[in-house]
Motif scaffolding. Structure first.
Motif, PDB file in Angstrom:
ATOM      1  N   ARG A  11       0.828  -1.205   0.000  1.00  0.00           N
ATOM      2  CA  ARG A  11       0.000   0.000   0.000  1.00  0.00           C
ATOM      3  C   ARG A  11       0.868   1.264   0.000  1.00  0.00           C
ATOM      4  O   ARG A  11       0.563   2.240  -0.662  1.00  0.00           O
ATOM      5  CB  ARG A  11      -0.946  -0.018   1.212  1.00  0.00           C
ATOM      6  N   TYR A  12       1.958   1.238   0.755  1.00  0.00           N
ATOM      7  CA  TYR A  12       2.878   2.367   0.796  1.00  0.00           C
ATOM      8  C   TYR A  12       3.443   2.633  -0.605  1.00  0.00           C
ATOM      9  O   TYR A  12       3.479   3.767  -1.061  1.00  0.00           O
ATOM     10  CB  TYR A  12       4.005   2.095   1.795  1.00  0.00           C
ATOM     11  N   ILE A  13       3.867   1.583  -1.278  1.00  0.00           N
ATOM     12  CA  ILE A  13       4.417   1.716  -2.635  1.00  0.00           C
ATOM     13  C   ILE A  13       3.335   2.197  -3.593  1.00  0.00           C
ATOM     14  O   ILE A  13       3.563   3.077  -4.422  1.00  0.00           O
ATOM     15  CB  ILE A  13       5.027   0.375  -3.097  1.00  0.00           C
ATOM     16  N   SER A  14       2.150   1.661  -3.471  1.00  0.00           N
ATOM     17  CA  SER A  14       1.023   2.072  -4.313  1.00  0.00           C
ATOM     18  C   SER A  14       0.709   3.552  -4.131  1.00  0.00           C
ATOM     19  O   SER A  14       0.490   4.276  -5.106  1.00  0.00           O
ATOM     20  CB  SER A  14      -0.198   1.222  -3.982  1.00  0.00           C
ATOM     21  N   ASN A  15       0.698   4.016  -2.915  1.00  0.00           N
ATOM     22  CA  ASN A  15       0.431   5.433  -2.642  1.00  0.00           C
ATOM     23  C   ASN A  15       1.539   6.330  -3.199  1.00  0.00           C
ATOM     24  O   ASN A  15       1.274   7.427  -3.682  1.00  0.00           O
ATOM     25  CB  ASN A  15       0.264   5.674  -1.145  1.00  0.00           C
ATOM     26  N   TRP A  17       3.501   5.734  -5.838  1.00  0.00           N
ATOM     27  CA  TRP A  17       3.507   5.738  -7.301  1.00  0.00           C
ATOM     28  C   TRP A  17       2.217   6.277  -7.908  1.00  0.00           C
ATOM     29  O   TRP A  17       2.172   6.608  -9.089  1.00  0.00           O
ATOM     30  CB  TRP A  17       3.755   4.318  -7.802  1.00  0.00           C
ATOM     31  N   SER A  18       1.167   6.343  -7.166  1.00  0.00           N
ATOM     32  CA  SER A  18      -0.137   6.726  -7.696  1.00  0.00           C
ATOM     33  C   SER A  18      -0.156   8.051  -8.467  1.00  0.00           C
ATOM     34  O   SER A  18      -0.700   8.112  -9.564  1.00  0.00           O
ATOM     35  CB  SER A  18      -1.153   6.760  -6.554  1.00  0.00           C
ATOM     36  N   PRO A  19       0.458   9.131  -7.963  1.00  0.00           N
ATOM     37  CA  PRO A  19       0.419  10.394  -8.717  1.00  0.00           C
ATOM     38  C   PRO A  19       1.097  10.299 -10.089  1.00  0.00           C
ATOM     39  O   PRO A  19       0.640  10.909 -11.061  1.00  0.00           O
ATOM     40  CB  PRO A  19       1.172  11.384  -7.822  1.00  0.00           C
ATOM     41  N   PHE A  20       2.153   9.530 -10.170  1.00  0.00           N
ATOM     42  CA  PHE A  20       2.878   9.416 -11.434  1.00  0.00           C
ATOM     43  C   PHE A  20       2.140   8.531 -12.431  1.00  0.00           C
ATOM     44  O   PHE A  20       2.041   8.846 -13.621  1.00  0.00           O
ATOM     45  CB  PHE A  20       4.284   8.861 -11.192  1.00  0.00           C
ATOM     46  N   LEU A  21       1.624   7.409 -11.943  1.00  0.00           N
ATOM     47  CA  LEU A  21       0.939   6.478 -12.830  1.00  0.00           C
ATOM     48  C   LEU A  21      -0.409   7.016 -13.308  1.00  0.00           C
ATOM     49  O   LEU A  21      -0.844   6.702 -14.416  1.00  0.00           O
ATOM     50  CB  LEU A  21       0.755   5.123 -12.140  1.00  0.00           C
ATOM     51  N   SER A  22      -1.060   7.833 -12.516  1.00  0.00           N
ATOM     52  CA  SER A  22      -2.351   8.387 -12.942  1.00  0.00           C
ATOM     53  C   SER A  22      -2.185   9.336 -14.133  1.00  0.00           C
ATOM     54  O   SER A  22      -3.100   9.477 -14.938  1.00  0.00           O
ATOM     55  CB  SER A  22      -3.045   9.089 -11.779  1.00  0.00           C
ATOM     56  N   LYS A  23      -1.013   9.951 -14.264  1.00  0.00           N
ATOM     57  CA  LYS A  23      -0.758  10.842 -15.399  1.00  0.00           C
ATOM     58  C   LYS A  23      -0.630  10.073 -16.718  1.00  0.00           C
ATOM     59  O   LYS A  23      -0.819  10.640 -17.781  1.00  0.00           O
ATOM     60  CB  LYS A  23       0.502  11.665 -15.156  1.00  0.00           C
ATOM     61  N   LEU A  24      -0.316   8.792 -16.647  1.00  0.00           N
ATOM     62  CA  LEU A  24      -0.176   7.988 -17.859  1.00  0.00           C
ATOM     63  C   LEU A  24      -1.498   7.829 -18.597  1.00  0.00           C
ATOM     64  O   LEU A  24      -1.518   7.581 -19.793  1.00  0.00           O
ATOM     65  CB  LEU A  24       0.404   6.615 -17.535  1.00  0.00           C
ATOM     66  N   LYS A  25      -2.615   7.979 -17.894  1.00  0.00           N
ATOM     67  CA  LYS A  25      -3.925   7.828 -18.514  1.00  0.00           C
ATOM     68  C   LYS A  25      -4.169   8.890 -19.585  1.00  0.00           C
ATOM     69  O   LYS A  25      -5.031   8.723 -20.433  1.00  0.00           O
ATOM     70  CB  LYS A  25      -5.028   7.885 -17.466  1.00  0.00           C
ATOM     71  N   MET A  26      -3.399   9.977 -19.562  1.00  0.00           N
ATOM     72  CA  MET A  26      -3.545  11.036 -20.562  1.00  0.00           C
ATOM     73  C   MET A  26      -3.067  10.572 -21.939  1.00  0.00           C
ATOM     74  O   MET A  26      -3.479  11.115 -22.951  1.00  0.00           O
ATOM     75  CB  MET A  26      -2.742  12.279 -20.153  1.00  0.00           C
ATOM     76  N   TYR A  27      -2.193   9.601 -21.992  1.00  0.00           N
ATOM     77  CA  TYR A  27      -1.626   9.138 -23.253  1.00  0.00           C
ATOM     78  C   TYR A  27      -2.467   8.006 -23.817  1.00  0.00           C
ATOM     79  O   TYR A  27      -2.874   7.097 -23.113  1.00  0.00           O
ATOM     80  CB  TYR A  27      -0.189   8.656 -23.042  1.00  0.00           C
TER      81      TYR A  27
END
Length: 154
Positions: A11-15, A17-27
């Motif tokens: 969960r710590y790792i997920s939290n 990385w979440s801001p960075f991975l959510s930006k990938l949805k733009m592509y």
């Protein structure tokens, strides 16, 4: 203990990385699983794709012949060896670059070998090869032996 290892650590790792991975949805490449599979297929190397991205500016007939031998060598590689070739030249076994620049040198004898600079995707081949068989044997030997994969910083 189990709760900490199975729930809290991931969960710590997920939290984090979440801001960075959510930006990938733009592509568009990351919109769906199908688009990811398509991206993967586009980046998968083939002898034809790799030979097309080889670029050189031969200044002599001998360099031109060596470049032709190199393209013929790349076209003869199977999928596994092609991945090893790409990793030797670019650092990745997938097509992550648009071109591989080929330069020439005058190494002879025991010092004759292909050299690669993965930072700039530059492959340096000797112009002293007499034919395709010499280039093929020496390049295959370099790709097979683990000592070829050592980094040398000068």
């Amino acid at each position: 203990m189990a709760h900490q290892e199975l729930i809290q650590c991931p969960r710590y790792i997920s939290n984090a990385w979440s801001p960075f991975l959510s930006k990938l949805k733009m592509y568009k490449e990351f919109e769906s699983v199908d688009s990811l599979v398509q991206l993967y297929l586009e980046k998968k190397p083939s002898p034809k794709k790799v030979s097309k991205i080889l670029s050189a500016a031969p200044t002599s007939e001998r360099q031109n012949e060596c470049f032709d031998h190199l393209k013929r060598f790349v076209k003869s590689l199977d999928d596994n060896t092609l991945g090893v070739f790409l990793q030797f030249v670019t650092g990745s076994n997938y097509l992550t670059i648009d071109s591989i620049n080929v330069d020439f040198c005058k190494l002879e004898g025991a010092a004759r070998r292909p050299l690669a600079h993965t930072c700039g995707c530059v492959l340096i081949i000797p112009e002293t090869y007499q034919g395709y068989n010499e280039l093929s044997e020496e390049f295959s030997s370099v790709l097979r032996h683990s000592a070829s994969w050592e980094f040398g910083i000068v």
